[in-house]
Design a protein around this motif. Structure first.
Motif, PDB file in Angstrom:
ATOM      1  N   ASN A  84       0.688  -1.340  -0.037  1.00 43.48           N
ATOM      2  CA  ASN A  84       0.019  -0.086   0.044  1.00 43.48           C
ATOM      3  C   ASN A  84       0.749   1.302  -0.032  1.00 43.48           C
ATOM      4  N   THR A  85       2.228   1.054   0.697  1.00 45.78           N
ATOM      5  CA  THR A  85       2.971   2.499   0.782  1.00 45.78           C
ATOM      6  C   THR A  85       3.869   2.674  -0.376  1.00 45.78           C
ATOM      7  N   LEU A  86       4.486   1.461  -0.822  1.00 49.01           N
ATOM      8  CA  LEU A  86       5.538   1.634  -1.917  1.00 49.01           C
ATOM      9  C   LEU A  86       4.865   1.919  -3.294  1.00 49.01           C
ATOM     10  N   ALA A  87       5.776   2.312  -4.361  1.00 48.44           N
ATOM     11  CA  ALA A  87       5.362   2.417  -5.520  1.00 48.44           C
ATOM     12  C   ALA A  87       5.154   1.006  -6.394  1.00 48.44           C
ATOM     13  N   TYR A  88       4.243   1.279  -7.385  1.00 48.51           N
ATOM     14  CA  TYR A  88       4.098  -0.249  -7.967  1.00 48.51           C
ATOM     15  C   TYR A  88       5.115  -0.702  -8.662  1.00 48.51           C
ATOM     16  N   VAL A  89       6.169   0.114  -9.080  1.00 44.49           N
ATOM     17  CA  VAL A  89       7.171  -0.576  -9.868  1.00 44.49           C
ATOM     18  C   VAL A  89       8.123  -1.148  -8.867  1.00 44.49           C
ATOM     19  N   LYS A  90       8.267  -0.410  -7.443  1.00 41.80           N
ATOM     20  CA  LYS A  90       8.927  -1.052  -6.462  1.00 41.80           C
ATOM     21  C   LYS A  90       8.727  -2.208  -5.843  1.00 41.80           C
ATOM     22  N   VAL A  91       7.246  -2.392  -5.580  1.00 40.54           N
ATOM     23  CA  VAL A  91       6.429  -3.478  -5.443  1.00 40.54           C
ATOM     24  C   VAL A  91       6.756  -4.605  -6.148  1.00 40.54           C
ATOM     25  N   LEU A  92       6.805  -4.389  -7.511  1.00 39.37           N
ATOM     26  CA  LEU A  92       6.985  -5.254  -8.550  1.00 39.37           C
ATOM     27  C   LEU A  92       8.407  -5.967  -8.576  1.00 39.37           C
ATOM     28  N   GLN A  93       9.285  -4.968  -8.374  1.00 37.72           N
ATOM     29  CA  GLN A  93      10.745  -5.690  -8.549  1.00 37.72           C
ATOM     30  C   GLN A  93      10.897  -6.400  -6.995  1.00 37.72           C
ATOM     31  N   LEU A  94      10.502  -6.204  -6.198  1.00 39.64           N
ATOM     32  CA  LEU A  94      10.871  -6.794  -4.982  1.00 39.64           C
ATOM     33  C   LEU A  94      10.087  -8.169  -4.974  1.00 39.64           C
ATOM     34  N   TRP A  95       8.994  -8.147  -5.525  1.00 42.01           N
ATOM     35  CA  TRP A  95       8.198  -9.342  -5.410  1.00 42.01           C
ATOM     36  C   TRP A  95       8.759 -10.240  -6.546  1.00 42.01           C
ATOM     37  N   THR A  96       9.195 -10.053  -7.646  1.00 43.69           N
ATOM     38  CA  THR A  96       9.609 -10.729  -8.796  1.00 43.69           C
ATOM     39  C   THR A  96      10.929 -11.333  -8.249  1.00 43.69           C
ATOM     40  N   VAL A  97      11.913 -10.459  -7.834  1.00 44.64           N
ATOM     41  CA  VAL A  97      13.052 -10.819  -7.543  1.00 44.64           C
ATOM     42  C   VAL A  97      13.224 -11.849  -6.236  1.00 44.64           C
ATOM     43  N   SER A  98      12.603 -11.240  -5.158  1.00 46.38           N
ATOM     44  CA  SER A  98      12.651 -12.147  -3.738  1.00 46.38           C
ATOM     45  C   SER A  98      12.049 -13.509  -4.004  1.00 46.38           C
ATOM     46  N   GLN A  99      11.014 -13.662  -4.992  1.00 49.48           N
ATOM     47  CA  GLN A  99      10.129 -14.783  -4.927  1.00 49.48           C
ATOM     48  C   GLN A  99      10.986 -15.851  -5.617  1.00 49.48           C
ATOM     49  N   ASN A 100      11.473 -15.592  -7.049  1.00 46.40           N
ATOM     50  CA  ASN A 100      12.435 -16.277  -7.562  1.00 46.40           C
ATOM     51  C   ASN A 100      13.738 -16.491  -7.102  1.00 46.40           C
ATOM     52  N   LEU A 101      14.286 -15.749  -6.409  1.00 49.79           N
ATOM     53  CA  LEU A 101      15.629 -15.966  -5.679  1.00 49.79           C
ATOM     54  C   LEU A 101      15.538 -17.056  -4.522  1.00 49.79           C
ATOM     55  N   SER A 102      14.471 -16.853  -3.982  1.00 49.43           N
ATOM     56  CA  SER A 102      14.034 -17.752  -2.784  1.00 49.43           C
ATOM     57  C   SER A 102      13.809 -19.149  -3.369  1.00 49.43           C
ATOM     58  N   PHE A 103      12.981 -19.434  -4.402  1.00 45.19           N
ATOM     59  CA  PHE A 103      12.860 -20.774  -4.827  1.00 45.19           C
ATOM     60  C   PHE A 103      14.074 -21.176  -5.408  1.00 45.19           C
ATOM     61  N   ILE A 104      15.013 -20.337  -6.064  1.00 44.05           N
ATOM     62  CA  ILE A 104      16.449 -20.710  -6.387  1.00 44.05           C
ATOM     63  C   ILE A 104      17.105 -21.095  -5.221  1.00 44.05           C
ATOM     64  N   ALA A 105      17.204 -20.517  -4.412  1.00 38.69           N
ATOM     65  CA  ALA A 105      17.824 -20.929  -2.950  1.00 38.69           C
ATOM     66  C   ALA A 105      17.195 -22.204  -2.367  1.00 38.69           C
ATOM     67  N   ALA A 106      16.041 -22.397  -2.184  1.00 37.84           N
ATOM     68  CA  ALA A 106      15.421 -23.468  -1.802  1.00 37.84           C
ATOM     69  C   ALA A 106      15.739 -24.579  -2.795  1.00 37.84           C
ATOM     70  N   GLY A 107      15.610 -24.607  -4.009  1.00 42.79           N
ATOM     71  CA  GLY A 107      15.905 -25.573  -4.950  1.00 42.79           C
ATOM     72  C   GLY A 107      17.428 -26.236  -4.850  1.00 42.79           C
ATOM     73  N   VAL A 108      18.358 -25.239  -4.673  1.00 42.04           N
ATOM     74  CA  VAL A 108      19.883 -25.773  -4.432  1.00 42.04           C
ATOM     75  C   VAL A 108      19.981 -26.207  -3.336  1.00 42.04           C
ATOM     76  N   ALA A 109      19.322 -25.913  -2.043  1.00 38.89           N
ATOM     77  CA  ALA A 109      19.562 -26.599  -0.747  1.00 38.89           C
ATOM     78  C   ALA A 109      18.850 -27.811  -0.729  1.00 38.89           C
ATOM     79  N   VAL A 110      17.920 -27.808  -1.264  1.00 40.82           N
ATOM     80  CA  VAL A 110      17.128 -29.506  -1.495  1.00 40.82           C
ATOM     81  C   VAL A 110      18.005 -30.336  -2.390  1.00 40.82           C
ATOM     82  N   MET A 111      18.790 -29.834  -3.381  1.00 39.14           N
ATOM     83  CA  MET A 111      19.365 -30.668  -4.368  1.00 39.14           C
ATOM     84  C   MET A 111      20.715 -31.168  -3.549  1.00 39.14           C
ATOM     85  N   VAL A 112      21.262 -30.265  -2.682  1.00 38.52           N
ATOM     86  CA  VAL A 112      22.204 -30.743  -1.948  1.00 38.52           C
ATOM     87  C   VAL A 112      22.087 -31.791  -0.932  1.00 38.52           C
ATOM     88  N   LEU A 113      20.933 -31.482  -0.286  1.00 39.99           N
ATOM     89  CA  LEU A 113      20.514 -32.340   0.588  1.00 39.99           C
ATOM     90  C   LEU A 113      20.111 -33.775   0.020  1.00 39.99           C
TER      91      LEU A 113
END
Length: 498
Positions: A84-113
């Motif tokens: 509600n506070t941040l600009a649309y573009v800022k939310v879009l950047q934070l959302w897409t980057v953090s979501q995909n990077l999180s899934f990448i990190a989770a996938g790598v961690a699971v792969m190592v395990l």
């Protein structure tokens, strides 16, 4: 009347009318598809990863569910305030980057395990924690994107558009989500069955490496190509306390009803209260509780406190009862198809009987079909009982998803623009809290032989949700049925019969 003639007439009625470009709508849909596909693929695969990492125990799977649900329950209101506070573009950047990077990190961690099982004695716990935290960040990022697209952008895009555009946008977005819910597990299951779990984790990570760039490009193109979004974003940053008038699709339906609109307008105290960064959650909750749609929101949230879905608890019980895994998968697919059907049915029904009554008919139809699940308790043979349970849950998805769309549209129409994202964050927080209670309920009643207790509790919760929404309809409309119209139809029918 053709589309061209309809648009010409709309232009005469409203000179500011500008139809939404089809190419930009496609960009919106494809970007939403990429986001939901990643989330649904991880949602299905994580349970398989956890069980394989720690065989013969559901502990890791259950703990992951607790962490994920608790993170949204605790931080959902804060996410809503940020959107509600941040600009649309800022939310879009934070959302897409953090979501995909999180899934990448989770996938790598699971792969190592999965590959280096000898690491369990050394860094097993840190890698599991990375997986848990990455999943929690991913689900919070997905929540931010859901609020931005489904609670904010589609409302702004549908302003000054013909009646029914908002319902259509909502239905298409929900349809995309359900298609991902149907197909993503099939793709992941195919990779797991015919290649390996490790290959599935690698595919998940690589998918998000590619997805992050394409997803951001598509959605930023929508933002740049639709002036209403840029104008709204600019006005919101310049005057965050301003409250444009909400859409009129519901207010027009009930224009003859004595609705107190003053509850829709947050008081200055509410805004001041929400500005205290020390208590962001309390401020968001105060905004939420001041809304006219709080009862429909609570009704929808209660439906998450259930085992009557193809989640981990019900899937485990079905397998314990001897149902083959492929049949459970087919039943889950049928359930998703029924849900997709709801996205086609909802706009038609909503145009005939309006949003409020569509919600009423939807939730009670879900309740009626769930009687099949209750009846399965008294069937002594396990297999017929299990098939009754699966068929009842699958068929009830028609009413469930139509009710979900009805409540979402009421929130879009009746919540002031300045509070829409905050309300969306709190709503998702409550839903996750109900989901968390469902996991706790499964821990308390953990014996599969006593699953009938959970079925009855879930049915009572659905009944409570239906009654709560019915009370809301009575409070707003002062009646539930048009008995005069029903009497007229009855008279015409009797007259034609004679």
């Amino acid at each position: 009347m053709g589309d061209a003639e309809l648009e010409a007439r709309q232009c005469l009625i409203n000179p500011e009318y500008d139809p939404l470009p089809t190419s930009l709508l496609r960009c919106l849909y494809v970007g939403h598809f990429l986001s939901r596909w990643s989330a649904r693929m991880w949602e299905f695969s994580v349970a398989l990863y956890m069980i394989n990492i720690w065989p013969d125990s559901l502990l890791l799977t259950a703990l992951y569910g607790v962490v994920e649900s608790a993170s949204v329950a605790l931080f959902g209101p804060i996410i809503g305030e940020w959107v509600n506070t941040l600009a649309y573009v800022k939310v879009l950047q934070l959302w897409t980057v953090s979501q995909n990077l999180s899934f990448i990190a989770a996938g790598v961690a699971v792969m190592v395990l999965l590959v280096y099982s000898s690491l369990k004695s050394i860094i097993f716990t840190p890698l599991v924690l990375v997986t848990y935290l990455s999943g929690a960040v991913a689900v919070l990022s997905t929540l931010a994107g859901t609020i931005l697209i489904e609670r904010e952008w589609v409302v702004v895009m549908s302003e000054d558009q013909p009646t029914g555009v908002l319902a259509k946008l909502n239905s298409v977005l929900r349809r995309i989500d359900l298609v991902c819910k149907l197909c993503a597990p099939v793709v992941s299951g195919f990779i797991v069955s015919f290649v390996s779990l490790t290959a599935s984790a690698i595919f998940l990570a690589l998918w998000n490496v590619v997805s992050v760039c394409v997803e951001y490009w598509l959605l930023s193109s929508v933002y740049e190509g639709i002036p209403a979004l840029r104008l709204k974003d600019s006005n919101r940053k310049q005057n965050p306390s301003s409250d444009p008038e909400p859409s009129k699709s519901i207010s027009e339906q009930n224009s003859d009803l004595p609705i107190e609109n003053k509850n829709n307008i947050p008081s200055p105290e509410t805004h001041a209260f929400g500005c205290f960064s020390i208590l962001p959650c309390l401020g968001a909750w105060k905004v939420y509780l001041n809304q006219e749609v709080v009862l429909p929101g609570l009704s929808l949230a209660l439906l998450f406190f259930t085992v009557l879905s193809f989640g981990s608890l019900m899937t485990a019980v079905l397998e314990w009862e001897g149902i083959p895994a492929y049949q459970i998968g087919i039943a889950r697919g049928i359930s998703a198809i029924v849900g997709i059907t709801a996205t086609f049915t909802y706009p038609i029904l909503e145009s005939k009987i309006a949003t409020l009554r569509t919600g009423l008919w939807s939730i009670w139809s879900q309740w009626s079909i769930l009687l099949i699940c209750v009846g399965s308790i008294w069937v002594k043979n396990k297999l017929p009982s299990a098939y009754m349970l699966m068929s009842g849950v699958a068929a009830s998805r028609l009413g469930l998803w139509m009710f979900d769309l009805a409540v979402i549209q009421q929130m879009q129409d009746q919540v002031p623009a300045s509070d829409r994202c905050i309300v969306g964050g709190v709503q998702n927080s409550i839903q996750s809290a109900m989901d968390l209670l469902g996991y706790i309920m499964g821990v308390i009643v953990s014996n599969p032989e006593h699953f009938w207790v959970l079925i009855l509790i879930s049915f009572v919760i659905v009944t409570s949700a239906a009654i709560l929404y019915t009370l809301h309809i009575w409070r707003v409309r002062k009646h539930l049925f048009h008995f005069d119209k029903l009497y007229g139809l009855t008279q015409r029918f009797l007259g034609s019969s004679s």
